[in-house]
Design a protein around this motif. Structure first.
Motif, PDB file in Angstrom:
ATOM      1  N   THR A 124       0.740  -1.101   0.005  1.00 35.42           N
ATOM      2  CA  THR A 124      -0.168  -0.048   0.047  1.00 35.42           C
ATOM      3  C   THR A 124       0.735   1.320   0.051  1.00 35.42           C
ATOM      4  O   THR A 124       0.498   2.353  -0.761  1.00 35.42           O
ATOM      5  CB  THR A 124      -0.870  -0.124   1.224  1.00 35.42           C
ATOM      6  N   THR A 257     -11.647  -1.085   9.546  1.00 36.69           N
ATOM      7  CA  THR A 257     -12.101  -0.137   8.169  1.00 36.69           C
ATOM      8  C   THR A 257     -12.945  -0.848   7.205  1.00 36.69           C
ATOM      9  O   THR A 257     -13.813  -0.136   6.756  1.00 36.69           O
ATOM     10  CB  THR A 257     -10.875   0.313   7.608  1.00 36.69           C
ATOM     11  N   GLU A 487     -10.799   8.217   9.307  1.00 39.53           N
ATOM     12  CA  GLU A 487      -9.371   7.891   8.682  1.00 39.53           C
ATOM     13  C   GLU A 487      -8.610   9.087   8.309  1.00 39.53           C
ATOM     14  O   GLU A 487      -9.248  10.198   7.859  1.00 39.53           O
ATOM     15  CB  GLU A 487      -9.715   7.082   7.652  1.00 39.53           C
ATOM     16  N   CYS A 489      -4.357  10.360   6.530  1.00 35.91           N
ATOM     17  CA  CYS A 489      -2.929  10.195   6.287  1.00 35.91           C
ATOM     18  C   CYS A 489      -2.247  11.589   6.097  1.00 35.91           C
ATOM     19  O   CYS A 489      -3.143  12.378   5.864  1.00 35.91           O
ATOM     20  CB  CYS A 489      -2.748   9.148   4.744  1.00 35.91           C
ATOM     21  N   PHE A 555     -11.763   6.887   1.602  1.00 34.54           N
ATOM     22  CA  PHE A 555     -10.728   5.968   1.709  1.00 34.54           C
ATOM     23  C   PHE A 555     -11.334   4.527   1.394  1.00 34.54           C
ATOM     24  O   PHE A 555     -10.611   3.497   1.217  1.00 34.54           O
ATOM     25  CB  PHE A 555     -10.246   5.892   3.314  1.00 34.54           C
ATOM     26  N   PHE A 558     -10.469   4.561  -1.954  1.00 37.68           N
ATOM     27  CA  PHE A 558      -8.994   4.274  -1.982  1.00 37.68           C
ATOM     28  C   PHE A 558      -8.757   2.825  -2.076  1.00 37.68           C
ATOM     29  O   PHE A 558      -7.764   2.310  -2.849  1.00 37.68           O
ATOM     30  CB  PHE A 558      -8.310   4.951  -0.812  1.00 37.68           C
ATOM     31  N   ARG A 559      -9.487   2.152  -1.242  1.00 37.98           N
ATOM     32  CA  ARG A 559      -9.020   0.779  -1.101  1.00 37.98           C
ATOM     33  C   ARG A 559      -9.554  -0.150  -2.148  1.00 37.98           C
ATOM     34  O   ARG A 559      -8.763  -0.883  -2.712  1.00 37.98           O
ATOM     35  CB  ARG A 559     -10.023   0.126   0.290  1.00 37.98           C
ATOM     36  N   LYS A 562      -6.844   0.643  -4.839  1.00 36.37           N
ATOM     37  CA  LYS A 562      -5.629   0.022  -4.759  1.00 36.37           C
ATOM     38  C   LYS A 562      -5.629  -1.229  -5.079  1.00 36.37           C
ATOM     39  O   LYS A 562      -4.947  -1.995  -5.542  1.00 36.37           O
ATOM     40  CB  LYS A 562      -4.950   0.120  -3.335  1.00 36.37           C
ATOM     41  N   LYS A 574      -4.767  -1.454   3.223  1.00 35.70           N
ATOM     42  CA  LYS A 574      -4.749  -0.377   4.366  1.00 35.70           C
ATOM     43  C   LYS A 574      -4.261   0.874   3.942  1.00 35.70           C
ATOM     44  O   LYS A 574      -3.707   1.119   3.122  1.00 35.70           O
ATOM     45  CB  LYS A 574      -3.964  -0.684   5.775  1.00 35.70           C
ATOM     46  N   VAL A 575      -4.941   1.922   4.479  1.00 34.59           N
ATOM     47  CA  VAL A 575      -4.230   3.339   4.396  1.00 34.59           C
ATOM     48  C   VAL A 575      -2.909   3.685   4.913  1.00 34.59           C
ATOM     49  O   VAL A 575      -2.942   3.557   5.931  1.00 34.59           O
ATOM     50  CB  VAL A 575      -5.488   4.427   4.599  1.00 34.59           C
ATOM     51  N   THR A 584      -0.606   8.924  -5.439  1.00 35.78           N
ATOM     52  CA  THR A 584      -1.626   8.746  -4.377  1.00 35.78           C
ATOM     53  C   THR A 584      -2.060  10.261  -3.930  1.00 35.78           C
ATOM     54  O   THR A 584      -3.088  10.488  -3.737  1.00 35.78           O
ATOM     55  CB  THR A 584      -1.025   8.047  -3.249  1.00 35.78           C
ATOM     56  N   LEU A 588      -5.718  11.833  -3.972  1.00 35.89           N
ATOM     57  CA  LEU A 588      -6.470  12.390  -2.828  1.00 35.89           C
ATOM     58  C   LEU A 588      -6.829  13.844  -3.010  1.00 35.89           C
ATOM     59  O   LEU A 588      -8.019  14.403  -2.756  1.00 35.89           O
ATOM     60  CB  LEU A 588      -5.472  12.275  -1.465  1.00 35.89           C
TER      61      LEU A 588
END
Length: 596
Positions: A124, A257, A487, A489, A555, A558-559, A562, A574-575, A584, A588
């Protein structure tokens, strides 16, 4: 692992002489098994990092002689095996991916025989995927696997059902060819969870067409759901079959999550799901073509259940909606400690205060590290001491094997990096996970730990280093003003002449009027809790952070993104706490609703 209604004793802070002796003897027994078993492997015989160990064994009258003296073996191991990293194993593991793959080249590679499966890391964070061959072991060397599997899908005494949202997909299949040109075994390259389920249940790749036609009696979903590669479709179908079954008592998604993403699907697609249950139809979903017919077999029209669900309605205004849908719901199995704790308030809104939120343990691609200790505290874990050698490297000491601490010597309150010598042929492998010792189990002496963070996950823009835990704690100081961050990042922000941290956050609710002050609050928190951040920001090398509020569901998207990009199965993406790669970061930025 304790059941929901049974709680373990409180951890003790000092080991008795009897417990110390027990831990010492257990470690010696495991080491004797690992050395005796894996000494026939190619890696043991040829790897440079084990040359001193091999030499020391020869100088001590050979392997058989030293195996008869466990204390002497442990001393020889401790003094002659250094720390290792994945790069030490890559030349050997890469043989499994040669074209063609020859059985003679990979048999007994890391441990005896051929791997049952090959676990792959999620990749990830943008790094290259790592692969870990996993072998079948005798029952007495697989107790953590057995305990985890039994807890993940228990049989209800009340006739209740389990919703088990695990993937059985794989990235590819490795097929070693013998001298006659025959394929001896089809080895799936998959998630650790997928491979463990397959190995524990003896589910071979060759029989997948049969598995897709089966529903395990105590499960709500047919196994065909677990072969859906698309993340949103995978969760929709598990949710659909769970809603059809009024007697669901346990939902298992492994990570909090993923459960949150399933909750949102039920919330956002409620009417569609109820209509499907009423008519017994499956909507047009992406990537279900290969199992659609199998799924349809188990989805018969249920007008009475649909009527029940419509009467319940979308009761999302008060906590505990899911206990109205499933009156017998008692347990949700999902890791909810460390970086996964931020989604817990949202989960509680769906399941209410009385449903147990249970963690199975700390299970990584490399090995089973620890099992959950107490359901009342999801951050407490008990180190597994029966399957692998687990040692501890103090984070305040030089990163060398001579400073390793054993389970009976760790200190309560101290932080350590976990080091693994595994059944699958890894020797003093640096896992990179940092834990804090809370105490010891008074029944067998095994350490009780809190998981803290990844040792190598941090952000650095000048001469400071800000760790994953510091970023989590800083964000917690502004979470409520931003609507309750579920969540997040962090990424470097170089848009100005002075760089800064960019916090990408996905809130559960609307942010309030104090949200514009979040950057200043984060800046102050980091200055107060990170001496070098204070020094570098005071010197004008780091500016106040920026805060980017993402639209809800980012997110989860996002999963799914990915999973597509990495050809990974649903269930492990996972983030990353810190995002460095440009792709990435831009992805975002396209989903930002508001920047402060």
């Amino acid at each position: 692992m304790s059941s929901v209604n049974e709680f373990p004793p409180s951890p003790i802070t000092t080991l008795t002489p009897e417990l110390t002796d027990s831990l010492h003897k257990r470690t010696q027994a495991v080491l004797s098994y690992l050395v005796k078993t894996n000494s026939i492997s190619t890696f043991f015989k040829d790897a440079d990092i084990l040359s001193d160990f091999r030499g020391a064994l020869s100088a001590n009258d050979g392997l058989e002689t030293i195996l008869a003296d466990p204390e002497r073996l442990f001393s020889t191991y401790h003094e002659n095996v250094g720390l290792s990293a994945y790069e030490n194993y890559l030349p050997f593991v890469s043989r499994l991916f040669e074209k063609p793959c020859q059985t003679s080249s990979v048999e007994n590679l890391m441990a005896p025989g051929l791997p049952y499966f090959i676990a792959h890391s999620s990749g990830t964070s943008g790094g290259a995927t790592k692969h870990f061959p996993k072998y079948r072991h005798p029952e007495h060397m697989s107790t953590s696997t057995s305990q985890t599997m039994q807890a993940s899908n228990p049989v209800s005494k009340r006739g209740g059902k389990n919703c088990i949202a695990f993937s059985l997909g794989y990235r590819q299949v490795v097929t070693p060819i013998n001298e006659e040109g025959d394929v001896g075994r089809q080895i799936p390259v998959c998630l650790m969870s997928s491979g463990t389920i397959r190995m524990y249940s003896e589910m071979t790749v060759e029989r997948d067409p049969i598995y897709k036609t089966i529903r395990i009696p105590n499960n709500s979903s047919p196994l065909a759901c677990s072969f859906i590669p698309n993340y949103k479709s995978f969760l929709f179908m598990h949710a659909l079959f769970a809603l059809q079954e009024p007697q669901v008592e346990l939902i298992n998604t492994m990570f909090s999550t993923i459960f949150r993403d399933m909750c949102r699907i039920i919330d956002e697609q409620w009417e569609t799901l109820v209509q499907c249950i009423e008519a017994g139809t499956i909507p047009e979903l992406e990537s279900i073509e290969n199992v659609r017919e199998n799924l349809q077999t188990f989805l018969q029209p249920s007008p009475d259940r649909a009527k029940e669900l419509r009467k319940i309605g979308k009761a999302t205004d008060s906590p505990g909606w899911f206990t109205k849908i499933w009156p017998g719901l008692r347990t949700v199995v999902a890791i909810s400690s460390g970086p996964f704790a931020t989604v817990v308030p949202e989960l509680r809104h769906y399941i209410g205060p009385d449903v147990v939120l249970q963690t199975l343990g700390i299970n990584c691609s490399e090995a089973f590290l620890a099992l959950a200790y107490d359901n009342r505290d999801p951050s407490l874990y008990k180190v597994v001491g029966s399957d692998d050698i687990i040692e501890f490297l103090p984070i305040d000491q030089p990163e060398e094997s001579e400073y390793l601490t054993q389970t009976w010597n760790v200190e309560v309150g101290k932080k350590y990096e976990v080091i693994l010598t595994t059944r699958d042929g890894f020797w003093r492998y640096r896992l990179g996970d940092v834990v804090e010792i809370v105490g010891f189990d008074p029944r067998d002496g095994q350490p009780i730990i809190h998981y803290l963070e990844r040792r190598n996950v941090h952000i650095r823009l000048a001469n400071e280093i800000t760790t994953e835990k510091q970023l989590q704690d800083a964000l917690a100081s502004v979470s409520q003003s931003l609507g309750g961050v579920s969540e997040f990042c962090v990424s470097p922000d170089y848009r100005r002449s002075i760089p800064r941290y960019a916090f990408f956050v996905e809130p559960h609710n609307e942010y309030d009027s104090t949200a514009p002050r979040a950057p200043a609050t984060l800046h102050t928190y980091l200055q107060q809790h990170n001496e070098n951040y204070l020094k570098e920001s005071t010197a004008g090398k780091i500016d106040k952070p920026s805060v980017h509020v993402l639209k809800q569901g980012t997110f989860s998207d996002f999963r799914e993104w990915k999973i597509r990009a990495t050809n990974s199965a649903s269930g492990q993406i996972k983030v990353p706490p810190v995002v460095w790669d440009e792709v990435t970061r831009k992805w975002l930025e396209e989903r930002v609703l508001q920047e402060f």
